[in-house]
Every structure is written in C-alpha cells, then in structure tokens.
Design a protein around this motif. Structure first.
Motif: not given
Length: 133
Positions: A98-104, A19-28
């Motif tokens: 990028r960290m701020m973008q993926i933190r959500c 699940s986390l991989n799928a979420r983060l993949r969108g942010h590269g």
C-alpha cells in the motif's frame, strides 16, 4: 487576507492537507496512516510513544489508528526485543504494498508544490519550516 505568518502557514497547511486527503482517500488511507507507514519504512523499530511524536499525533489517537491499521492488515504489533514492556509497530507485506501505491501520490503532490515554488524556494521553505520552534 492577512500578512500574519501563523495565518499563512495555517491556510497553506489546510489547502495541502485537503489535496493530500483527496489523493489518499482513493487508496483508503488517511494522512496520519501514511505518516505512520512512511515512518515505518525506515526499518527502525519505534515504540508507540516515539511513533506518536513522529507522526504528529497524541498517543491515544495513535493507538486507535494502529488498531484500525492492524484490523486492515497494514501493520502488526510486536513486543520490543530490548524491553518487553514496550510494543513496536511493524509494517506487513500488505502495508508495504500500500505504501508503494500511495508513494506516487505523495511524490506527485510534492512535485506540484515544487513546480509552483521552484526548486530553490522549495528547499529554502523546507529549511525554514524545519527551523521553526
């Protein structure tokens, strides 16, 4: 399927990682890169050896990850101020952005798990897992 604790932990880890991989993949971003950025957010300066332990990677794999992240402009290396034989990894402005973008994404995943377990059981689970080995 089984009542073995080790199996249940491995199965839960696999589902959460997917699940986390799928979420983060969108942010590269890979999960390991997120862990690295999260560790660096503290502002502490870690050596590569310390980071390997914190981000749950072996040192050679961490070196390759850091190389990719340097190429992507997310982190940079700096000679340690206290011991010039050691290298610190620091987040760049792009890495912080990028960290701020993926933190959500991370917070949303955690909230989803907490909704499933409830606040009390979530805190209990964290405590139990931190106490293993």
């Amino acid at each position: 399927m089984t009542n073995q604790v080790s199996y249940a932990l491995a199965a839960a880890h696999r589902r959460i990682n997917a699940s986390l991989n799928a979420r983060l993949r969108g942010h590269g971003i890979q999960i390991e890169a997120w862990r690295l950025l999260e560790a660096l957010e503290s502002g502490q300066r870690f050596t590569m050896g310390e980071l390997a332990e914190i981000v749950l990677m072996n040192p050679p794999a961490l070196t390759k990850l850091v190389d990719r992240m340097v190429s992507d402009g997310l982190v940079h290396r700096q000679v340690a101020q206290t011991d010039h034989r050691k290298i610190n990894v620091l987040t760049t402005a792009l890495g912080r952005k990028r960290m701020m973008q993926i933190r959500c994404e991370i917070e949303d995943q955690d909230a989803s798990i907490q909704r499933q377990l409830g606040e009390s059981d979530s805190q209990k689970l964290i405590s139990l897992l931190q106490g293993i080995m």
